[in-house]
Design a protein around this motif. Structure first.
Motif, short mmCIF file in Angstrom:
data_model
loop_
_atom_site.label_atom_id
_atom_site.label_comp_id
_atom_site.label_asym_id
_atom_site.label_seq_id
_atom_site.Cartn_x
_atom_site.Cartn_y
_atom_site.Cartn_z
N ARG A 148 18.61 13.68 -12.76
CA ARG A 148 17.90 14.49 -13.76
C ARG A 148 17.38 13.67 -14.94
O ARG A 148 16.81 14.25 -15.87
CB ARG A 148 18.82 15.60 -14.28
CG ARG A 148 19.24 16.60 -13.21
CD ARG A 148 20.03 17.74 -13.82
NE ARG A 148 20.45 18.71 -12.82
CZ ARG A 148 21.13 19.81 -13.07
NH1 ARG A 148 21.49 20.09 -14.31
NH2 ARG A 148 21.48 20.63 -12.10
N LEU A 149 17.56 12.39 -14.91
CA LEU A 149 17.15 11.55 -16.04
C LEU A 149 15.63 11.54 -16.18
O LEU A 149 14.91 11.16 -15.27
CB LEU A 149 17.67 10.12 -15.83
CG LEU A 149 17.40 9.16 -16.98
CD1 LEU A 149 18.12 9.60 -18.25
CD2 LEU A 149 17.83 7.73 -16.58
N LYS A 150 15.15 11.95 -17.38
CA LYS A 150 13.70 11.99 -17.63
C LYS A 150 13.26 10.97 -18.67
O LYS A 150 12.13 10.48 -18.59
CB LYS A 150 13.30 13.40 -18.11
CG LYS A 150 13.34 14.46 -17.03
CD LYS A 150 12.78 15.78 -17.55
CE LYS A 150 12.73 16.83 -16.45
NZ LYS A 150 12.13 18.11 -16.94
N ASN A 151 14.12 10.69 -19.65
CA ASN A 151 13.74 9.77 -20.73
C ASN A 151 14.81 8.69 -20.87
O ASN A 151 15.99 9.01 -21.03
CB ASN A 151 13.60 10.53 -22.05
CG ASN A 151 12.61 11.68 -21.96
OD1 ASN A 151 11.45 11.50 -21.62
ND2 ASN A 151 13.08 12.88 -22.27
N PHE A 152 14.37 7.43 -20.84
CA PHE A 152 15.31 6.31 -20.90
C PHE A 152 14.78 5.27 -21.87
O PHE A 152 13.68 4.76 -21.72
CB PHE A 152 15.50 5.70 -19.50
CG PHE A 152 16.53 4.60 -19.46
CD1 PHE A 152 17.56 4.55 -20.38
CD2 PHE A 152 16.47 3.62 -18.47
CE1 PHE A 152 18.51 3.55 -20.34
CE2 PHE A 152 17.42 2.62 -18.42
CZ PHE A 152 18.44 2.58 -19.36
N LEU A 153 15.59 4.98 -22.91
CA LEU A 153 15.26 3.94 -23.89
C LEU A 153 16.31 2.86 -23.79
O LEU A 153 17.50 3.13 -23.97
CB LEU A 153 15.22 4.53 -25.30
CG LEU A 153 14.58 3.72 -26.42
CD1 LEU A 153 14.25 4.63 -27.60
CD2 LEU A 153 15.44 2.58 -26.90
N CYS A 154 15.90 1.63 -23.53
CA CYS A 154 16.84 0.54 -23.25
C CYS A 154 16.55 -0.64 -24.16
O CYS A 154 15.43 -1.16 -24.20
CB CYS A 154 16.74 0.13 -21.78
SG CYS A 154 17.81 -1.27 -21.36
N VAL A 155 17.59 -1.08 -24.88
CA VAL A 155 17.51 -2.30 -25.68
C VAL A 155 18.54 -3.31 -25.18
O VAL A 155 18.73 -4.37 -25.76
CB VAL A 155 17.76 -1.98 -27.18
CG1 VAL A 155 17.34 -3.14 -28.07
CG2 VAL A 155 16.98 -0.74 -27.60
N ASP A 156 19.18 -3.03 -24.07
CA ASP A 156 20.23 -3.86 -23.51
C ASP A 156 19.66 -4.77 -22.43
O ASP A 156 19.05 -4.30 -21.46
CB ASP A 156 21.34 -2.96 -22.94
CG ASP A 156 22.53 -3.75 -22.45
OD1 ASP A 156 23.43 -4.02 -23.28
OD2 ASP A 156 22.55 -4.12 -21.26
#
Length: 610
Positions: free
Chosen positions: A395-403
């Protein structure tokens, strides 16, 4: 008794009055006193010298009387002195009577004035009551629901408004105390000042808990690390235990250190505070926020074990979670119903979770829709075991990644079939490119995100795209591209168009891309060749693809282009390839997880929602 007559005046006096024993044994008799009065009686006119009564003329006085009364002169002096005293007393009496009359007149005047003032006061009271009945009841006589809404919004928009409202008048205090939800939002600050005022701080906390009755609680503990003293740790633990007694009513809970960094010069470990949460039952908890870094020397170097679950009672409504990596490791909330998760590292990369924990996290959150991973949360030294399987974020729609670790490894280990927005920030894509190439050479399937619509690269660094750009292939289906900051100068001329002999819809990067938003000024001062390159790229895409590509620039960049190279600018506009877009790509200079085009509000906004 016979009478004697005076030859000169014919005055007659009874013998009993003048004769007889006037003097008897040296004692003055009453008849003598009457005689002395006639002799010594003063005249009514004070200006006339004393004269004896005419009726006594020719009267022959006894020698003894003359001897007793003395000379006439002495008698006159004494009489005059007595008269002066009597006149003075009389004058004084007259003056006092005049003064009394004046005062009585003033009293009469003041009485009239008092009566007038009483009438004026009565009229003023009547006017006040008229205005009170005509004007003020519009507020006081509002329906309770309307008054409640007014009070409620005031308490949400101004600090301690509920206390101020309850101190206006008796009626408003009664109303304020009758609205438990006004007292259900409790913000407590902990600093050296709080420690000095611990008693009043605790009394206010208990009053809010009592006045909120059974209403769901919104609790926020703010710890100011720059104003910390050693006595605050037991005080904070005591307040946490008090709050824990009302855990059944927790709706939102926040425990945050401001600014979010370890305490300087103080041995601080969050373990004891987090232990309070382990056995709590929180059936109505919706938001859980803990940013509570410990002192660096008290933090374990790595965590390769299992996460420690918290909350004895299952919070079935928990949907929003924000935590630092250390707190998440020590006190992991139930993940089953979480829709928004934000993880941060606040201990200078000393605490990093193993990448397999990320996969476990994804598999344990089947309802996850929004995921934000801060810098350094997961260990970049990742070696995948042969038994590890892919994680599925259905169900993941929005993903913000700084890793960096997640940015490198998610392509091979995470499936996200409905992912629509993917943002990378401060990611170094050079090792990622090499990693992806090695995976392709080993025939390892690379994850494609079939529903991806928007890709954003914020302050990222990557090598020049060529005919084999793994990122472009992995995100092939997206429609909107954002590129801000980072190191892109070497790839500016060929970023949207690969270096291939034949350009077509198959070889082009991102064939479905409709908009490309960027900042020309952040890549250094553009040259004339740079402007020509951007124009040629969007023109080529519009020729080869059915959907034209528009270049989105800020007004400042557009004006700079039009001034520096008007010919290419005119061609860009006339071809329909330009669209002005005024955005702030970095919403916060302190928070890397606040950036465009992330659609969600700051976590504080979630917490403040009614």
């Amino acid at each position: 008794m016979s009478s004697k007559s005076t030859p000169s005046s014919g005055f007659q006096m009874p013998d009993s009055d003048l004769t007889g024993d006037c003097l008897s044994s040296g004692t003055v008799q009453p008849s003598f006193l009457r005689l002395s009065y006639l002799i010594l009686k003063p005249s009514q006119d004070s200006s006339v010298a004393w004269q004896p009564d005419r009726r006594l003329s020719g009267l022959r006085l006894p020698s003894d009387f003359i001897h007793l009364t003395g000379a006439k002169e002495m008698a006159a002096e004494r009489v005059n002195a007595s008269y002066d005293k009597l006149a003075a007393l009389l004058k004084r009496q007259e003056e006092q009577e005049d003064e009394r009359n004046i005062l009585l007149k003033k009293i009469e005047e003041l009485t009239i004035k008092v009566a007038s003032l009483n009438n004026s006061i009565a009229a003023t009271k009547l006017e006040y009551l008229r205005m009170h009945n005509a004007e003020i009841p519009v507020v006081l006589n509002l329906p309770p629901e309307i008054t409640h809404l007014i009070f409620f919004h005031a308490s949400r928009n101004e600090s301690l408004a509920e206390i101020k409202l309850s101190h206006i008048c008796h009626e408003w205090r009664r109303l304020a105390l009758g609205f438990p939800d006004m007292w259900s939002r409790i913000i407590l600050t902990f600093s050296d000042k709080t420690h000095r005022e611990q008693t009043s701080h605790r009394r206010r906390f208990l009053a809010y808990l009592e006045r909120s009755r059974s209403w769901p609680l919104v609790l926020r503990f703010e710890i100011y690390s720059l104003a910390w003293c050693n006595g605050l740790a037991p005080m904070l633990l005591n307040f946490m235990k008090i709050a824990g007694k009302h855990a059944l009513r927790w709706r939102r809970f926040s425990l945050e250190m401001i600014p979010p960094k370890p305490l300087f010069g103080v041995d601080w470990d969050n373990k004891d505070l987090l232990m309070v949460l382990h056995q709590l039952s929180t059936p109505v908890l919706e938001l859980f926020e803990v940013i509570l870094p410990s002192s660096p020397h008290l933090v374990p170097e790595r965590n390769n074990g299992n996460l420690r679950r918290s909350f004895g009672g299952f919070p079935s409504k928990l949907a929003l979670v924000r935590m630092d990596s250390l707190s998440f490791m020590r006190c992991t909330p139930p993940l089953d119903n979480i829709t928004t998760l934000r993880l941060e590292n606040r201990v200078d990369l000393r605490v990093q979770l193993a990448f397999r924990v990320f996969l476990e996290l994804v598999n344990s959150t089947p309802s996850l829709v929004n995921l934000m991973i801060g810098k350094g949360v997961f260990d970049s030294n990742f070696a995948a075991p042969s038994s590890m399987r892919k994680a599925s974020a259905k169900r993941l729609k929005n993903f913000l990644c700084v890793d960096q670790s997640v940015g490198e490894n998610m392509w091979l280990w995470v499936d996200a079939p409905v992912l629509e927005l993917l943002i990378f920030r401060e990611i170094w894509f050079d090792p990622f490119v090499e990693y992806m190439k090695a995976a392709v050479d080993n025939k390892t399937p690379i994850t494609h995100f079939p529903s991806l619509k928007t890709l954003a690269l914020m302050d990222c660094v990557f090598d020049t795209p060529d005919d084999d750009f793994p990122l472009a292939h992995a995100t092939r289906g997206m429609s909107h591209l954002y590129v801000y900051g980072g190191r892109l100068s070497v790839s500016r001329d060929r970023f949207l168009v690969p270096r291939v002999v034949e350009l077509n819809s198959t070889t082009l990067f991102w064939p479905n891309m409709q908009t490309f938003a960027c900042s020309l000024s952040e890549q250094g001062e553009p040259s004339e060749r740079d402007y020509e390159s951007y124009l040629q790229q969007v023109q080529s895409r519009s020729i080869l693809l059915p959907t034209p590509c528009r270049l989105q620039l800020s007004r400042a960049d557009a004006e700079r282009w039009a001034s520096a190279h008007p010919e290419s600018w005119e061609a860009l506009q006339s071809g329909g390839h330009f669209e002005e877009k005024s955005i702030d790509p970095r919403r916060s200079s302190e928070d890397v997880l606040e950036c465009t085009p992330w659609p969600l509000s700051n976590f504080r906004d979630f917490w403040d929602q009614s």
